[in-house]
Design an enzyme around this catalytic site. Structure first.
Site, PDB file in Angstrom:
ATOM      1  N   ASP A 108      18.328  -4.532  20.330  1.00 14.84           N
ATOM      2  CA  ASP A 108      17.998  -5.127  21.627  1.00 14.84           C
ATOM      3  C   ASP A 108      17.518  -3.991  22.548  1.00 14.84           C
ATOM      4  O   ASP A 108      16.376  -3.575  22.472  1.00 14.84           O
ATOM      5  CB  ASP A 108      19.272  -5.824  22.118  1.00 14.84           C
ATOM      6  CG  ASP A 108      19.081  -6.665  23.362  1.00 14.84           C
ATOM      7  OD1 ASP A 108      18.253  -7.578  23.339  1.00 14.84           O
ATOM      8  OD2 ASP A 108      19.770  -6.409  24.364  1.00 14.84           O
ATOM      9  N   VAL A 159      19.906 -15.174  20.392  1.00  7.29           N
ATOM     10  CA  VAL A 159      19.977 -15.887  19.113  1.00  7.29           C
ATOM     11  C   VAL A 159      21.368 -15.763  18.496  1.00  7.29           C
ATOM     12  O   VAL A 159      22.091 -14.796  18.770  1.00  7.29           O
ATOM     13  CB  VAL A 159      18.922 -15.365  18.114  1.00  7.29           C
ATOM     14  CG1 VAL A 159      17.535 -15.886  18.445  1.00  7.29           C
ATOM     15  CG2 VAL A 159      18.910 -13.846  18.044  1.00  7.29           C
TER      16      VAL A 159
HETATM   17  P1  IMP Z   1      21.649  -2.901  21.843  1.00  4.01           P
HETATM   18  O1  IMP Z   1      22.593  -1.761  21.781  1.00  4.01           O
HETATM   19  O2  IMP Z   1      21.279  -3.256  23.255  1.00  4.01           O
HETATM   20  O3  IMP Z   1      20.413  -2.690  20.981  1.00  4.01           O
HETATM   21  O4  IMP Z   1      22.407  -4.193  21.345  1.00  4.01           O
HETATM   22  C1  IMP Z   1      22.667  -4.387  20.005  1.00  4.01           C
HETATM   23  C2  IMP Z   1      23.803  -5.359  19.824  1.00  4.01           C
HETATM   24  O5  IMP Z   1      23.812  -6.361  20.845  1.00  4.01           O
HETATM   25  C3  IMP Z   1      23.663  -6.098  18.508  1.00  4.01           C
HETATM   26  O6  IMP Z   1      24.296  -5.435  17.447  1.00  4.01           O
HETATM   27  C4  IMP Z   1      24.318  -7.424  18.823  1.00  4.01           C
HETATM   28  O7  IMP Z   1      25.707  -7.341  18.582  1.00  4.01           O
HETATM   29  C5  IMP Z   1      24.111  -7.624  20.315  1.00  4.01           C
HETATM   30  N1  IMP Z   1      23.000  -8.532  20.608  1.00  4.01           N
HETATM   31  C6  IMP Z   1      21.819  -8.243  21.189  1.00  4.01           C
HETATM   32  N2  IMP Z   1      21.035  -9.315  21.300  1.00  4.01           N
HETATM   33  C7  IMP Z   1      21.742 -10.344  20.767  1.00  4.01           C
HETATM   34  C8  IMP Z   1      21.446 -11.746  20.554  1.00  4.01           C
HETATM   35  O8  IMP Z   1      20.362 -12.281  20.878  1.00  4.01           O
HETATM   36  N3  IMP Z   1      22.429 -12.468  19.948  1.00  4.01           N
HETATM   37  C9  IMP Z   1      23.618 -11.928  19.549  1.00  4.01           C
HETATM   38  N4  IMP Z   1      23.922 -10.646  19.722  1.00  4.01           N
HETATM   39  C10 IMP Z   1      22.991  -9.854  20.323  1.00  4.01           C
END
Ligand code: IMP
Length: 181
Positions: A108, A159
Site C-alpha cells: 500500500d 480489498v
Molecule cells: P503498507 O505498509 O502501507 O504498504 O501496508 C501494508 C499492509 O497494510 C498490508 O500487509 C495489509 O496488511 C494492509 N493493507 C493495505 N491495504 C489493504 C487493503 O486494501 N485490505 C487489507 N489490508 C490492507
C-alpha cells in the site's frame, strides 16, 4: 457476482479464484526463471500473506530449492495506516548471505516493505526482492518498496479475502473482494 457484508460494509467479488490462480502462476514463473540456480529464502509476512505464499511456493518449478520462514509485523489497523512497524513475531532464520524474497499480500504505502527490506539488509542478506499478490501504485510513498513481482495492481480501494483481512476477519474467502461505497 458474489458479494459479502462485513461490519456494515458491502464487498463485491473482484478477483475470482481462477484469476488469482493465473496471477500466482505468472509470478511463480518469473521467480522460477530468476532463481533457477539460487536457493531463495521466502520470508512470508504474517498474517495476510500466508494464503498467497502457500499457493506461490507450490506453483514454483519443482527444481527450485527454496526455504520458507515467517515474520509478523503490524503497521495497519482497520482502514487507515498506523504508520509504525512493530515486530510481533521476529525472524527465526538466519538471512545472512541469503537471497531473500519477502512475500506480502498487498503493498500500500510501502512502509512495511521499506522497513523490512532495511531489516533484511541489516542482517546481511545478499539480495532482497519482494513478491506481492497486490500492489497499489497510486498509494506508494516509498520508492524502494515497489514489488519486484506483482500478482495484480489495484487502485486505492480497500480489498479483503485471500488472506487479506478486515480487522482480523474474512481472510478465508477464496476470492478478493472490493469494498463498495
Ligand atoms: P503498507 O505498509 O502501507 O504498504 O501496508 C501494508 C499492509 O497494510 C498490508 O500487509 C495489509 O496488511 C494492509 N493493507 C493495505 N491495504 C489493504 C487493503 O486494501 N485490505 C487489507 N489490508 C490492507
Amino acid at each position: 457476482m458474489r458479494s459479502i457484508d462485513e461490519q456494515g460494509y458491502h464487498f463485491e467479488e473482484w478477483l475470482t479464484p481462477e484469476q488469482i490462480a493465473k496471477d500466482v502462476q505468472q509470478v511463480a514463473k518469473q521467480i522460477s526463471a530468476d532463481y533457477k540456480d539460487k536457493e531463495p529464502l521466502f520470508v512470508v509476512v504474517l498474517n495476510g500473506a500466508f494464503v498467497f505464499a502457500a499457493d506461490l511456493i507450490r506453483a514454483l518449478d519443482a527444481d527450485i530449492r527454496c526455504e520458507e520462514t515467517f515474520i509478523r509485523v503490524s503497521s495497519y489497523w482497520g482502514m487507515s495506516s498506523k504508520g509504525q512497524l512493530e515486530f510481533i513475531v521476529p525472524l527465526q532464520q538466519v538471512v545472512d548471505q541469503r537471497d531473500v524474497i519477502i512475500v506480502e499480500d498487498i503493498v500500500d504505502t510501502g512502509l512495511t516493505i521499506h522497513q523490512l527490506k532495511a531489516h533484511m539488509r541489516g542482517l546481511g542478506a545478499s539480495s532482497v526482492r519482494v513478491a506481492s499478490m497486490l500492489f497499489k501504485p497510486n498509494k506508494l510513498e516509498y520508492e524502494d518498496s515497489k514489488p519486484d513481482y506483482v500478482g495484480h495492481e489495484i487502485t486505492d480501494e480497500f480489498v479483503v479475502g485471500y488472506g487479506l483481512d478486515f480487522d482480523g476477519f474474512v481472510r478465508n474467502l477464496d476470492a478478493i473482494y472490493k469494498v463498495k461505497e
